[in-house]
Design a protein around this motif. Structure first.
Motif, PDB file in Angstrom:
ATOM      1  N   SER A 160       1.031   6.585   3.304  1.00 17.60           N
ATOM      2  CA  SER A 160       1.845   5.429   2.933  1.00 17.60           C
ATOM      3  C   SER A 160       2.234   5.598   1.465  1.00 17.60           C
ATOM      4  O   SER A 160       2.682   6.674   1.075  1.00 17.60           O
ATOM      5  CB  SER A 160       1.090   4.123   3.202  1.00 17.60           C
ATOM      6  N   ARG A 161       2.031   4.593   0.643  1.00 20.71           N
ATOM      7  CA  ARG A 161       2.379   4.687  -0.774  1.00 20.71           C
ATOM      8  C   ARG A 161       1.487   3.729  -1.559  1.00 20.71           C
ATOM      9  O   ARG A 161       0.856   2.837  -0.971  1.00 20.71           O
ATOM     10  CB  ARG A 161       3.862   4.368  -0.995  1.00 20.71           C
ATOM     11  N   PRO A 162       1.426   3.850  -2.875  1.00 19.48           N
ATOM     12  CA  PRO A 162       0.499   3.016  -3.651  1.00 19.48           C
ATOM     13  C   PRO A 162       0.715   1.517  -3.503  1.00 19.48           C
ATOM     14  O   PRO A 162      -0.248   0.745  -3.583  1.00 19.48           O
ATOM     15  CB  PRO A 162       0.750   3.471  -5.095  1.00 19.48           C
ATOM     16  N   ASP A 163       1.965   1.082  -3.279  1.00 19.06           N
ATOM     17  CA  ASP A 163       2.205  -0.357  -3.164  1.00 19.06           C
ATOM     18  C   ASP A 163       2.223  -0.827  -1.710  1.00 19.06           C
ATOM     19  O   ASP A 163       2.738  -1.909  -1.403  1.00 19.06           O
ATOM     20  CB  ASP A 163       3.503  -0.757  -3.876  1.00 19.06           C
ATOM     21  N   ALA A 164       1.636  -0.041  -0.806  1.00 17.77           N
ATOM     22  CA  ALA A 164       1.426  -0.453   0.585  1.00 17.77           C
ATOM     23  C   ALA A 164      -0.030  -0.887   0.750  1.00 17.77           C
ATOM     24  O   ALA A 164      -0.882  -0.568  -0.081  1.00 17.77           O
ATOM     25  CB  ALA A 164       1.738   0.702   1.533  1.00 17.77           C
ATOM     26  N   PRO A 165      -0.356  -1.619   1.816  1.00 19.27           N
ATOM     27  CA  PRO A 165      -1.761  -1.965   2.054  1.00 19.27           C
ATOM     28  C   PRO A 165      -2.611  -0.709   2.229  1.00 19.27           C
ATOM     29  O   PRO A 165      -2.174   0.277   2.823  1.00 19.27           O
ATOM     30  CB  PRO A 165      -1.709  -2.779   3.352  1.00 19.27           C
ATOM     31  N   ARG A 166      -3.836  -0.777   1.726  1.00 24.39           N
ATOM     32  CA  ARG A 166      -4.786   0.324   1.942  1.00 24.39           C
ATOM     33  C   ARG A 166      -5.453   0.196   3.319  1.00 24.39           C
ATOM     34  O   ARG A 166      -5.857   1.192   3.907  1.00 24.39           O
ATOM     35  CB  ARG A 166      -5.866   0.337   0.857  1.00 24.39           C
TER      36      ARG A 166
END
Length: 667
Positions: A160-166
């Motif tokens: 995903s990406r850093p500003d997506a939910p973990r």
């Protein structure tokens, strides 16, 4: 990278005496379903261990009604540790491990060996194999990946990406025609459905403190609306009676004392009484009905708060009060009636031990006793209400359980349960119009450092963000956080609950993130109860004060979940069931890790407002007066960036005239 359980067989853990165990949930699978259930559990296990573990798992299924995989439970108490003692490639991965262990520690979990956090059946995940795999995934999770959890099963890591939910979690999202307790019970036995309750499966439970502020607000506002108590006074001299001292219901005596009331809380399980008594959440314990009321009466006369745990059945206690003409001002119930036939409600006339035995060996008799007890419970409440007691359902599906037990006269419309029941839900009468419609709800945070001094600093910072002169609710919330330390609310890790509206939550969140950035405190996990303004669609609880017919719709909770995911909350969760049972609610929540970064500031500015105002907007569209005024003010303040659709309100006499005239002509 390979994530799997080891081919080394773990030692079988010992079980500590005195730690509560879940009852047998009942085995009812067909032979073919049983084979599938066994294969489902063994797919977590390396093949060379199948011959050893297959008989163990089969025995668990037959004797416990579930395959928990006890062999894979770590030894001892899973207390949450400071975040820097966990392994991980990103802060969020370590933070979620703190939260999971906090949900499962002996001080908090209702049945820790069965992964049940609270609410009789609310689990973190289904079994200990899932727990171990989730922990492995969280240790390797990076800020460019998302871990997907489906009914406790870790589906895997996805880029995903850093500003997506973990982490994205769903629990028991059953297809409509199978969305009922019977089919869910089969799915749970087969290992494909997890009852996440609310914050159990969403990893955000913080012990009984998680509901104590809401219970305090409910009792105080019930006193103001029904007993005529002024805004600047409390419940001294008034009696509150209820039942349940479990994970959530255990907040009742503490909340009542903080609100100034005399309270008697009935509980059939002595171990739950001992837990709350030893933790300081209930002051006195007695098995004598007369003594319980005597202690309460003496405290009322002295205008002093008191909390008494009555070890016995609530039906017996209320029948005694009715026979002795004891006046009860406020009355409720917090037994786990969403799981009424699974042990959440103990019938009058039998002991808690007999309840557990019947669950294992004669479920038909147990269910019959439950129905008979619910009918008695209904009758005594009706008599007490007739004498002036104010009864409110505490959103535990109590009145729905009575209706399902055959007491159709509890239905408000005399036909079905769609329009609710003859007595109000606490949300319908109190929390909905006085709090949710304005956007106030159960905001919470956890100081991941584990340091108490960090919690004290955040308490003071939150208090600085509240203007106590704005509304009466703000004054109540200001006083709550001012006195939080004195009231000794922490059970488990260092956490706090505080009701706030959209702007209040945002301001506090940004302040906390700045404190992390400046090194004043360690990292913080933000969250909330799913029982909130926008988080839950439940016609018998959270949306019980929605009267436009949409109380049966689940669009709000799903949109809230999706919007929080789109805006980058660290964790998002969506569940079926919650506090009222499978098929009766859809609920969701979030977790947001504050690391002090500008990235987190931007997520907060977008997500915190959305998380609350989506629900206020829905309540406004349902023509709720306080939500209408809140939405109109929001539109004016945020003109250009936000806009909520507001309804036009027709005149009542016009509608009544058109309907009467048209129906008369039609007939």
């Amino acid at each position: 990278m390979e994530v799997r359980l080891s081919n080394q067989l773990p030692d079988y853990p010992s079980f500590i005496a005195g730690i509560r165990r879940a009852p047998d949930r009942g085995y009812s699978l067909t032979p073919a379903q049983t084979e599938t259930a066994l294969k489902n559990a063994l797919r977590y296990i390396p093949e060379e261990l199948h011959e050893t573990l297959a008989p163990e798992f089969m025995e668990e299924l037959l004797t416990r009604g579930r395959i928990y995989g006890y062999r894979y439970r770590p030894q001892g108490d899973l207390k949450a540790k400071p975040i820097d003692q966990y392994k991980g490639n990103c802060l969020e991965g370590k933070a979620f491990q703190v939260m999971i262990d906090n949900n499962l520690c002996f001080d908090i979990a209702l049945y820790p060996y069965e992964l049940v956090t609270y609410g009789e059946t609310g689990q973190v995940c289904q079994n200990w194999m899932q727990y171990r795999l989730i922990k492995q995934y969280l240790e390797i999770l990076t800020n460019e990946q998302t871990l997907v959890i489906e009914s406790g099963h870790p589906l895997g890591l996805f880029r995903s990406r850093p500003d997506a939910p973990r982490v994205i979690i769903t629990n028991s999202m059953m297809v409509g025609m199978f969305d009922n307790q019977k089919d869910w019970h089969v799915a749970a036995q087969m290992g494909v459905a997890n009852y996440g309750q609310m914050t159990a499966g969403g990893w955000m439970y913080i012990g009984p403190q998680g509901i104590v502020h809401g219970t305090f607000n409910t009792l105080l506002n019930a006193g103001r609306k029904k007993l005529g108590i002024p805004q600047d006074q409390d419940l001294r001299g008034h009696l509150f009676v209820s039942s349940g001292l479990g994970g959530m219901s255990g907040a009742q005596p503490k909340a009542a004392v903080i609100a100034g009331a005399a309270s008697i809380i009935a509980e059939v399980d002595s171990s739950r009484i001992e837990t709350r008594h030893s933790q300081g959440w209930v002051q006195y314990v007695t098995a004598d009905k007369a003594e319980a009321f005597r202690m309460a009466q003496e405290a009322m006369q002295a205008k002093e708060p008191i909390s008494v745990a009555y070890h016995g059945n609530i039906v017996d206690l209320l029948e005694y009060a009715e026979a002795q003409s004891v006046r009860i001002d406020l009355l409720s119930d917090q037994t786990s009636c969403h799981a009424v036939y699974e042990g959440g409600y103990c019938p009058a006339g039998i002991s808690f031990a007999e309840r557990t035995e019947l669950l294992s060996h004669d479920q038909d008799k147990f269910c019959s006793l439950v129905d008979a007890s619910l009918r008695r419970h209904f009758e005594v409440i009706r008599k007490l209400v007739g004498r002036g007691t104010y009864f409110f359902d505490y959103g535990n599906s109590f009145m729905k359980a009575i209706y399902d037990a055959g007491v159709t006269e509890i239905s408000r419309n005399g036909v079905d349960e769609k329009d609710g029941f003859i007595w109000p839900s606490y949300v319908e009468d109190i929390m909905g119009p006085e709090l949710f419609d304005y956007g106030y709800g159960p905001f919470r945070w956890v100081c991941l450092s584990g340091k108490h001094e960090d919690l004290v600093k955040t308490d003071h910072a939150a208090m600085d963000c509240i203007d106590p002169t704005r509304r009466g609710q703000d004054l109540d919330n200001y006083n709550w956080i001012r006195d939080a330390e004195k009231n000794r609310l922490v059970v488990g890790t260092q956490a706090r609950i505080l009701y706030q509206d959209a702007e209040g939550r945002l301001n506090i969140a940004l302040r906390f993130n700045r404190m992390v950035r400046d090194g004043e405190v360690g990292p913080i996990m933000l969250g909330r109860d799913h029982h909130d303004v926008s988080g839950t669609d439940s016609p018998f609880r959270e949306t019980s004060n929605i009267y436009d017919g949409s109380n049966v719709m689940a669009d709000m909770a799903v949109q809230c979940f999706a919007g929080n995911a789109a805006r980058g909350m660290s964790l998002v969760a969506l569940h079926n069931g919650g506090g009222v049972g499978i098929g009766k609610a859809i609920n969701g929540g979030f977790g947001m890790v504050l690391d002090g970064s500008g990235r987190v500031d931007e997520i907060l500015r977008s997500a915190m407002i959305w998380d609350v105002m989506g629900g206020v907007a829905r309540r406004s569209w349902a023509r709720n007066a306080n939500a209408l005024s809140t939405s109109a003010a929001f539109n004016e303040k945020y003109d250009g960036g936000y806009h909520i659709t507001l309804p036009f309100i027709p005149k009542e006499d016009l509608i009544q005239h058109i309907v009467r005239t048209s129906l008369k002509h039609k007939s």
